[in-house]
Design a protein around this motif. Structure first.
Motif, PDB file in Angstrom:
ATOM      1  N   SER A 223       0.837  -1.202   0.000  1.00  0.00           N
ATOM      2  CA  SER A 223       0.000   0.000   0.000  1.00  0.00           C
ATOM      3  C   SER A 223       0.875   1.256   0.000  1.00  0.00           C
ATOM      4  O   SER A 223       0.543   2.257  -0.634  1.00  0.00           O
ATOM      5  CB  SER A 223      -0.941  -0.010   1.205  1.00  0.00           C
ATOM      6  OG  SER A 223      -0.244   0.340   2.364  1.00  0.00           O
TER       7      SER A 223
ATOM      8  N   TYR B  59      -6.880   2.591  -5.794  1.00  0.00           N
ATOM      9  CA  TYR B  59      -6.061   2.681  -4.584  1.00  0.00           C
ATOM     10  C   TYR B  59      -6.909   2.383  -3.347  1.00  0.00           C
ATOM     11  O   TYR B  59      -6.520   1.634  -2.462  1.00  0.00           O
ATOM     12  CB  TYR B  59      -5.451   4.076  -4.521  1.00  0.00           C
ATOM     13  CG  TYR B  59      -4.800   4.452  -3.209  1.00  0.00           C
ATOM     14  CD1 TYR B  59      -3.573   3.904  -2.840  1.00  0.00           C
ATOM     15  CD2 TYR B  59      -5.397   5.370  -2.355  1.00  0.00           C
ATOM     16  CE1 TYR B  59      -2.963   4.267  -1.659  1.00  0.00           C
ATOM     17  CE2 TYR B  59      -4.797   5.740  -1.164  1.00  0.00           C
ATOM     18  CZ  TYR B  59      -3.573   5.178  -0.822  1.00  0.00           C
ATOM     19  OH  TYR B  59      -2.984   5.542   0.356  1.00  0.00           O
TER      20      TYR B  59
ATOM     21  N   LYS C 239      -7.860  -1.233  -3.021  1.00  0.00           N
ATOM     22  CA  LYS C 239      -6.757  -2.061  -2.534  1.00  0.00           C
ATOM     23  C   LYS C 239      -6.468  -1.775  -1.060  1.00  0.00           C
ATOM     24  O   LYS C 239      -5.419  -2.156  -0.549  1.00  0.00           O
ATOM     25  CB  LYS C 239      -5.496  -1.786  -3.358  1.00  0.00           C
ATOM     26  CG  LYS C 239      -5.630  -2.121  -4.818  1.00  0.00           C
ATOM     27  CD  LYS C 239      -5.292  -3.568  -5.091  1.00  0.00           C
ATOM     28  CE  LYS C 239      -5.582  -3.883  -6.553  1.00  0.00           C
ATOM     29  NZ  LYS C 239      -5.735  -5.295  -6.822  1.00  0.00           N
TER      30      LYS C 239
END
Lengths: 259, 342, 283
Positions: free
Chosen positions: C204, C270, C273
């Protein structure tokens, strides 16, 4: 282990190479920035006579300080309001706040330029300050919110129980508790504003050239070494401030390790 | 109620941003970059106590964009070229010039008055003339370059700097192909585009602000650039020579003009009058050796200027220069060609 | 619900801000993108889809493609440089780590254009690097280090590197060292430890950094202008030209809207995830 240190050194060299070059050439007698011909301080003197550059520096400071102050005040209040109260459109506002952070700066730049033109707002220091608030405020809010989220909620209740008004509670209890978030937000807003090229490029008007814009046009028309001198001075100031704060922080770390 | 409060707050916020410049003693000038040395502006400020807010642009198109998007009255004095004067006049962007406010008017060389773009000079007064020339560093380039087409030689890969100006550069391609510099015919423009795409292999950079730097620092050996830029490069490096190509060359007469709605017109006139003084114009010409159009200044210029064939172009030669013409809405076709080249 | 005066006062500024400085400008750009322009920069109040159709012209599609390729390369190089750097730094003593991170941030508190100028001095034909390489006879003719794609990529990587280092470092330093030790004890080799523990736990941070590098890289027109010699055009330059020279605001607006949509899709990915929006604030 050695090659790891070598790698770290290599990355730092990459980061500092252009800066070292500027510092070295700020003491160069030749104005061509190609070969080092001799040592001189004259460019530091010239700097004081470069009216356009100094004026740009003044404008930059006006814009950065004003926009940082306003962003910090509004950002702090707003982070608190967004956490404490529910109101119509709060969800949308929370989403909108991420826009200046994620979209390319140029898009925000042309959007602000378009709206100023549409509303017949004259470009100048005013629009610059407004635009800098536009992109720096969300950073302050996020920074304050991070601290606010970790603040025990009973602090506020306790103050209220003791009969403090909303404003008093906010000012005397909450603000001091979230101060670290406020200062780091303000610091972030200030540095972003100080170095902004893209948004200022679209929203500045006559007589409101900022330092980055002035240097941009100097790079295009020919840089005089007094810019190197200015760069060296700025770097010196940055290192002084950062150095002191780092030493203080490291002392803390070491103390904690000892305990 | 809430909405009213909100709306008033918004309007207060926006008007607060309209910092009123008019009450100060200022003049807002927008000029080409590298055109007036800093010292001239500072001297004017000292003498008159008028603060000069000085901004720059790199092409007539950029100036037009700035003037048409800025709020009326933002600028007080601009320096458009010939065709842009005509366009701005037609678009009602500039206002008439009150010649009675100028005491140094008679210093202007009459050859540069009453030209096709503004008969009677009601909207403009000439400031300087510039031509587009080819400058070559003969230390590294031994070939005899006489034509724009010579620049296509693959030997010169990555070795040319061009000014970043769509009308001038597309005009150059048209001249190279034997057409009129102001052609608007679609197929001819397409050929010009093809010609420029061929040339692009040899181009290291497009730069209007200081193409001379590329020549002086030996980044390139050939430049298609404004004559003063070539003249300065020649002073810095005696191997650099200036060539006027066979096909002809662009001539650009840059003028004083006052945008409509200017709030500091009197100061703008004071600035124009100051510039028209022979010794002030001399300082400008000596820093940026364009073709001088002030006949009193002509008497003051020294041999450095007079003997430099890029700076001082004979009157006979200048007659061969071709003016960029206002082509109306065909400008969109030029925009498109330009976008495809860059 | 009763609203106190205090509540009203502290909620109004953020509402005004969000409306006036964010929603209104963006919505205006959206509106602009459906209008026509005349040849001189005027806006004609006629609704059209032409601006969006024009984007599909080969000329402009290639600008999009080129921008994404260059920004992608810059992002990739930032990862390559930042990831090992962050891992090595995180293995140092706490106060050394602190000093290292200050050293990373410090240059970025000075003017970015001045630093670009430093690169010009280094990279140009008769610049420091070329002079050095010729003096040690590594090359006999100057290399083309700027006024091309290479110059732009160097400039982008340099300017955006900290935005990769910071999130990646913060992700790396959160990885529990004892797990790494345990893996080692259990006989996992370095590569396995990396792919099975380090990479998933720092993914991340990498994604965050990539967003913070990739998106600005598309729009930094001044780096392309300065180090690319004005002959290369990325999306930032294209938008800038539409607004400041070609005087076609509606077309520039349409490109901006497409860019906003692409950005939103990336951000959505993003978030999907498991990325935290607040961490996108950088620092």
């Amino acid at each position: 282990m050695k090659w790891k240190n070598f790698y770290i050194g290599l990355v730092l060299l990459f980061l500092y190479l252009p800066i070292l070059v500027l510092i070295i050439f700020s003491f160069n007698t030749s104005s061509l920035n190609i070969l080092f011909e001799g040592f001189t301080f004259k460019w530091y003197g010239e700097l004081l006579n470069n009216v356009s550059l100094l004026e740009a520096l003044k404008n930059t400071l006006i814009v950065s300080i004003t926009s940082t102050l306003i962003s910090t005040i509004i950002g702090t209040i707003s982070a608190f309001a967004l956490k404490k109260y529910d109101f119509k459109g709060k969800k949308i506002i929370n989403q909108l706040l991420y826009i200046p952070i994620v979209i390319p700066e140029i898009v925000l730049g042309i959007a602000l330029l378009s709206i100023y033109t549409f509303l017949h707002v004259e470009l100048g220091l005013g629009t610059l300050i407004l635009s800098h608030i536009a992109f720096s405020l969300p950073f302050v809010i996020i920074s304050v919110r991070a601290v606010l989220d970790n603040m025990p909620s009973n602090i506020e209740d306790a103050a209220k129980d003791l009969g403090a008004s909303n404003i008093k509670t906010f000012w005397n209890v909450i603000v001091p508790t979230i101060m670290p978030g406020i200062t780091s937000g303000a610091f972030l807003a200030f540095t972003l504003s100080l170095d902004d090229v893209v948004i200022s490029y679209f929203t500045a008007g006559p007589g409101s050239n900022t330092l980055p814009l002035q240097i941009y046009s100097m790079i295009k028309t020919g840089v005089t070494p007094d810019v190197n001198a200015l760069a060296t001075l700025i770097l010196l100031a940055v290192f002084l401030v950062l150095g002191i704060s780092t030493i203080l922080q490291i002392r803390n770390i070491k103390r904690q390790v000892k305990v | 109620m809430k909405k009213i409060v909100l709306l008033t707050l918004i309007s207060i916020l926006l008007t607060a941003c309209n910092f009123d410049n008019s009450k100060d003693n200022v003049v807002n000038i927008l000029n080409w970059s590298s055109y007036i040395p800093d010292v001239v502006i500072r001297d004017f400020e000292k003498e008159t106590n008028i603060k000069v807010n000085y901004g720059t642009y790199s092409s007539n198109e950029e100036l037009l964009a700035k003037i048409s998007s800025a709020k009326e009255g933002t600028y007080d004095l601009i320096f458009p070229s010939d065709y842009m004067i005509e366009l701005m006049k037609n678009r009602d962007l500039i206002t008439t010039i009150d010649k009675s406010k100028l005491t140094n008017l008679n210093n202007i060389n009459p050859n540069y008055l009453n030209l096709s773009y503004d008969y009677g000079n009601n909207y403009s007064l000439p400031f300087l003339a510039a031509t587009v020339v080819i400058a070559v560093n003969t230390e590294n380039i031994k070939d005899n370059i006489t034509s724009y087409n010579d620049l296509l030689n693959p030997k010169y890969q990555n070795n040319i700097v061009l000014i970043d100006d769509q009308r001038i550069i597309i005009g150059m391609a048209l001249l190279a192909l034997g057409y009129d510099m102001n052609e608007t015919d679609e197929t001819k423009l397409k050929q010009a585009k093809e010609w420029l795409l061929k040339l692009k292999n040899n181009v290291k950079a497009f730069d209007s602000d200081s193409p001379k730097t590329f020549l002086i620092s030996k980044e390139v050996d050939i430049g298609v650039l404004w004559n003063a830029e070539a003249a300065i490069a020649m002073e810095e490096n005696s191997n650099i020579k200036t060539i006027y190509p066979n096909e002809g060359f662009a001539l650009s007469i840059d003028n004083f003009a006052i945008p409509k709605g200017s709030k500091n017109q009197d100061n703008a006139y004071k600035f124009i009058d100051y510039i028209l003084r022979p010794e002030v114009m001399q300082k400008i010409i000596e820093s940026y050796p364009y073709k001088n159009v002030n006949k009193e200044t002509d008497k003051l210029l020294d041999s450095n200027y007079l003997n430099n064939n890029a700076a001082n172009i004979s009157d006979k030669m200048i007659k061969n220069g071709i003016l960029v013409k206002n082509i109306g809405s065909f400008v969109k076709d030029y925009d498109k060609v330009w976008a495809q080249i860059k | 619900m009763y609203k106190s005066l205090f509540q009203k006062i502290i909620t109004i500024p953020i509402i005004i801000y969000a409306l006036v400085l964010i929603a209104m400008p963006i919505l205006y750009v959206l509106a602009l993108s459906f209008l026509k322009s005349d040849a001189y920069g005027g806006i004609i109040n006629e609704i059209t889809l032409q601006n969006y159709i024009d984007i599909f012209d080969v000329v402009y599609l290639s600008v999009f493609l080129k921008s994404f390729i260059i920004a992608g390369i810059a992002t990739f190089l930032c990862i390559i440089i930042a990831y090992p750097f962050a891992i090595f730094v995180s293995q140092k003593k706490p106060h050394i780590q602190k000093i290292m991170m200050v050293l990373v941030i410090a240059p970025f508190l000075t003017n970015s254009l001045i630093r670009m100028y430093g690169w010009i001095i280094l990279l140009r034909k008769e610049g420091i690097i070329n002079t050095f390489l010729q003096n040690i006879h590594l090359t006999d003719h100057p290399l083309q280090l700027m006024y091309n794609d290479l110059g732009i990529i160097i400039g982008l990587v340099y300017t955006l590197l900290p935005f990769m280092i910071l999130p990646v470092y913060s992700a790396v330093s959160k990885v529990d060292k004892s797990i790494l030790e345990a893996a080692k004890d259990l006989g996992a080799n370095k590569i396995k430890t990396f792919t099975n523990i380090m990479l998933p736990q720092t993914a991340s941070g990498l994604f965050n950094g990539s967003l913070m590098v990739f998106i600005p890289a598309i729009g930094y027109f001044f780096i392309v202008d300065i180090l690319g010699g004005g002959k290369l055009m990325l999306l930032g330059n294209l938008i800038k030209n539409q607004f400041l020279t070609a005087r076609n605001w509606p077309f520039g607006a349409a490109i901006s809207i497409v860019l906003i949509i692409i950005t939103f899709l990336l951000v959505k990915l993003y978030k999907k995830k498991g990325g935290n929006m607040d961490e996108l604030g950088g620092f």
